[in-house]
Design a protein around this motif. Structure first.
Motif, short mmCIF file in Angstrom:
data_model
loop_
_atom_site.label_atom_id
_atom_site.label_comp_id
_atom_site.label_asym_id
_atom_site.label_seq_id
_atom_site.Cartn_x
_atom_site.Cartn_y
_atom_site.Cartn_z
N SER A 54 0.84 -1.21 0.00
CA SER A 54 0.00 0.00 0.00
C SER A 54 0.87 1.26 0.00
O SER A 54 0.54 2.26 -0.63
CB SER A 54 -0.94 0.02 1.21
OG SER A 54 -1.92 -0.99 1.06
N LEU A 57 2.03 1.73 -3.49
CA LEU A 57 0.93 2.30 -4.30
C LEU A 57 0.77 3.80 -4.01
O LEU A 57 0.61 4.61 -4.92
CB LEU A 57 -0.38 1.56 -4.01
CG LEU A 57 -1.59 1.99 -4.83
CD1 LEU A 57 -2.49 0.78 -5.13
CD2 LEU A 57 -2.41 3.06 -4.14
N LEU A 63 0.50 10.15 -3.65
CA LEU A 63 -0.16 10.46 -2.38
C LEU A 63 0.81 10.50 -1.20
O LEU A 63 0.52 11.12 -0.18
CB LEU A 63 -1.25 9.41 -2.08
CG LEU A 63 -2.43 9.34 -3.05
CD1 LEU A 63 -3.43 8.28 -2.58
CD2 LEU A 63 -3.12 10.69 -3.18
N LEU A 64 1.94 9.83 -1.32
CA LEU A 64 2.89 9.76 -0.21
C LEU A 64 4.31 9.97 -0.73
O LEU A 64 4.73 9.32 -1.69
CB LEU A 64 2.78 8.37 0.46
CG LEU A 64 3.56 8.17 1.74
CD1 LEU A 64 2.98 9.02 2.87
CD2 LEU A 64 3.54 6.69 2.15
N GLU A 87 -1.27 17.78 -7.46
CA GLU A 87 -2.72 17.70 -7.32
C GLU A 87 -3.39 17.76 -8.69
O GLU A 87 -4.30 17.00 -8.99
CB GLU A 87 -3.21 18.85 -6.44
CG GLU A 87 -4.71 18.88 -6.21
CD GLU A 87 -5.10 20.07 -5.34
OE1 GLU A 87 -4.67 20.13 -4.19
OE2 GLU A 87 -5.81 20.96 -5.86
N ARG A 90 -2.86 14.51 -10.56
CA ARG A 90 -3.79 13.47 -10.11
C ARG A 90 -5.19 13.73 -10.67
O ARG A 90 -5.89 12.81 -11.08
CB ARG A 90 -3.86 13.42 -8.57
CG ARG A 90 -2.61 12.89 -7.89
CD ARG A 90 -2.93 12.34 -6.49
NE ARG A 90 -3.71 13.25 -5.68
CZ ARG A 90 -3.21 14.15 -4.85
NH1 ARG A 90 -1.90 14.25 -4.72
NH2 ARG A 90 -3.99 14.93 -4.15
N CYS A 94 -5.26 10.51 -12.67
CA CYS A 94 -5.35 9.39 -11.72
C CYS A 94 -6.77 9.12 -11.22
O CYS A 94 -7.52 10.05 -10.92
CB CYS A 94 -4.47 9.67 -10.49
SG CYS A 94 -2.73 9.88 -10.92
N PHE A 96 -8.76 6.48 -8.27
CA PHE A 96 -8.46 5.66 -7.09
C PHE A 96 -9.67 4.85 -6.66
O PHE A 96 -10.80 5.34 -6.70
CB PHE A 96 -8.05 6.56 -5.91
CG PHE A 96 -6.70 7.20 -6.08
CD1 PHE A 96 -5.57 6.60 -5.57
CD2 PHE A 96 -6.58 8.41 -6.75
CE1 PHE A 96 -4.33 7.19 -5.72
CE2 PHE A 96 -5.34 9.01 -6.91
CZ PHE A 96 -4.21 8.40 -6.39
#
Lengths: 249, 375
Positions: A54, A57, A63-64, A87, A90, A94, A96
């Motif tokens: 995770s 990912l 995100l991280l 941002e 994404r 992206c 999710f």
């Protein structure tokens, strides 16, 4: 002639490391991990709990922040971007899907999808409605567009969540344990939808899951353990794009 | 955007009820408190508001209609000579001691002496032609029905004002008083009751303009003289009420109570929105992961605060009217004034409070972290 896009990874993580905590409590969850993901391909990232899948990912999806290493997405260094640029990346590229459906209780299935278009792209109410209805139709939820999450089954809720992720037609789709709360029949439907996103729309799909039954539905399986990738399997028969790729290599 | 906010508010209404009620409470508190104060102090300007004079001219230091000082009756000529003036007359008003019959004690009262003809400028409109006829007899007075007990008399009973014997010949209705009961009488009777006002003096000179719009012009001309101070009817009414508002410090009490009401409303509304946002953190986190800008989510929270404000105000205003009506019904006096501007101001202040509460609730958005969905 082989299309260059099939040779160039759409998403590439290079020498990624990540730790949590400081001092004696510091725990490293990723050790120098490198991975390449291609468009039109669905990749399953498997491994036991705490193996770091995770986290990988989250880093690959912007995100991280990794402690070290780079993530190249569509030719852009994701972690060299500013927060705002990432941002926007994404927003544009992206989608999710998470284990929990995380749908707004007050909104209908159609509104959950419309919200992404209206808030994300500034789409008009009419256009958002049309595209949301098209997506729900594709997901087999046309007759349930007016229902709220409490009126939907677990599988239906996850399909709405998939619709929310895919309605922007993203280049990347990241799914974290998308089938773990579902029975196998509903889980299969979810995986087939993600496969379709990769094969029919050319999206790069990364799925994190425990369930070994998913393996035969994906193009490629990557195993992780203790923060390291240790095995990659490719399913040639199921993926013409990948087959072509391997020939080209 | 608004539809998502409203849809959420309606679907999760139980969650938002405390916020809506807090806003309604604040709006109601402000409207009723100010309304009560306005209503209460409008009593002080009854002699101005319930008569027909366009222009009031009194002593230079006059700050309120009940605090008039004697001025020479001859000042009337200054007004009479003005071409804009149709008619003018003298008017006496002052505090006096009312001695109840049978040594029943004394009470401060407000004596009002005016001409009693049908077109009189100083005659209170509650007086009927028959009552004016009764007052023509010197030594007769009329009081309000609600003051009978306070003054210890009823119709045909006798009392004394500043030692001068008077007889109550009738009563009015709906003429409440604040500082002392109004005692209505003729100019001649008033002179006897108000010894300070010697012959050839008056408290005010009242004027009626040929054209009411000329009143400010007349006032300007009269105020060129330093030994008098003139006002239009509206100016003098406001000056009187403002004087009472400031002199009694009621405005300060009002300010504290209203601020307290607003604070309670703001805290409850803010906490309601905060809790609602925190409850949806994971859903908002998905939107953030999808790249939806934070300001969109912030706008949704503020938009919810706006609708909470609107719904709260929509509940409060009819309630304010209902309570004002109930007060009037049970006390028989229209003591709560709810003019449109007061209701608009109460609505605006409360809505602003709701929006500020929404802004404070935005601190919850700092907790939105898309990566938390992957743990």
């Amino acid at each position: 002639m082989i299309d260059d896009s099939l040779l160039t990874p759409a998403l590439q993580g290079v020498h990624l490391s990540r730790s949590f905590g400081e001092g004696e409590t510091k725990t490293t969850v990723l050790y120098d991990v490198s991975i390449e993901l291609f468009s039109g391909q669905i990749t399953l990232l498997m491994g036991p709990s705490g193996s770091g899948k995770s986290t990988l990912l989250a880093i690959l999806s912007g995100l991280l922040h990794p402690d070290s290493g780079t993530v190249m997405a569509l030719g852009h260094d994701l972690w060299a971007m500013s927060d705002l640029e990432r941002e926007r990346f994404r927003l544009r590229h992206c989608g999710f899907i998470f284990q929990g459906y995380n749908l707004f209780n007050a909104l209908t299935a159609r509104q959950q999808l419309e919200m992404v278009l209206r808030w994300g792209e500034g789409a008009s109410a009419g256009e958002a409605r049309r595209r949301a209805e098209e997506m729900l139709d594709l997901l087999g939820l046309a007759k349930k567009a007016h229902l709220r999450p409490t009126e939907l089954s677990g599988g239906e809720k996850q399909r709405v969540a998939i619709g929310r992720a895919l309605i922007k037609e993203p280049n990347f789709c990241f799914a974290d344990e998308p089938t773990s709360a579902l029975d196998w029949k509903a889980g299969q439907q979810v995986i087939e939808l993600l496969r379709s996103a990769a094969h029919d729309r050319g999206a790069t799909v990364l799925v994190v899951a425990h369930d070994a039954r998913i393996i035969e539905h994906v193009d490629r399986v990557v195993h992780m353990e203790d923060g390291r990738l240790w095995q990659q399997e490719e399913h040639e028969a199921r993926e013409p794009v990948l087959h072509t790729l391997k020939q080209a290599r | 955007m608004a539809s998502y906010s409203l849809t959420t508010l309606w679907y999760e209404r139980q969650r938002y009820v405390p916020g809506v009620l807090a806003v309604a409470f604040s709006a109601l508190l402000i409207a009723l408190q100010v309304g009560l104060l306005l209503g209460l102090f409008s009593i002080t300007s009854i002699p101005i508001d319930h008569t027909k004079a366009d222009v009031w001219m009194g002593a230079p230091e006059v700050s309120s209609v009940d605090l008039g000082r004697p001025i020479p009756e001859g000042r009337l000529a200054r007004m009479a000579y003005l071409s804009e003036i149709k008619r003018c007359e003298i008017y006496l008003q002052g505090f006096a001691f009312w001695s109840k019959p049978n040594n029943g004690g004394s009470e401060l009262c407000m004596v009002i002496g005016s001409h009693l003809s049908p077109d009189s400028l100083g005659k209170i409109k509650e007086l009927t032609p028959e009552q004016c006829g009764l007052l023509a007899e010197e030594g007769t007075v009329i009081i309000d029905k609600s003051d009978e007990k306070k003054l210890g008399v009823e119709i045909e009973k006798k009392a004394e004002i500043s030692g001068y014997p008077v007889r109550v010949v009738s009563t009015t209705h709906g003429l409440p008083s604040l500082a002392g009961p109004y005692v209505l009488c003729s100019i001649a009777t008033a002179r006897k009751c108000l010894p300070v006002w010697k012959d050839n003096t008056t408290t005010y000179v009242l004027g009626q303009c040929r054209n009411r719009q000329d009143a400010p012009k007349v006032v300007k001309q009269l105020n060129q003289y330093k030994d008098v101070l003139a006002f239009t009817q509206d100016e003098f009414s406001k000056r009187t009420r403002l004087h009472w508002l400031l002199r009694t410090k009621a405005g300060i009490a009002l300010g504290y109570a209203a601020a307290l009401g607003l604070l309670v409303g703001a805290v409850v509304t803010s906490q309601t929105l905060y809790a609602a946002t925190v409850a949806s953190l994971r859903e908002y986190a998905v939107l953030r992961a999808l790249g939806i800008p934070r300001w969109r989510i912030a706008f949704m929270v503020v938009s919810q605060s706006f609708w909470i404000g609107i719904i709260g105000i929509a509940l409060a205003l009819p309630a304010a009217y209902g309570l004002a009506w109930a007060v009037e019904y049970f006390i028989r006096v229209a003591i709560v004034a709810l003019p449109w501007w007061l209701l608009s101001a109460a609505a605006a202040v409360t809505l602003a409070m709701a929006l500020v509460s929404g802004l404070f609730a935005l601190r919850s958005l700092r907790q939105i972290e898309p990566a938390m969905l992957l743990r």
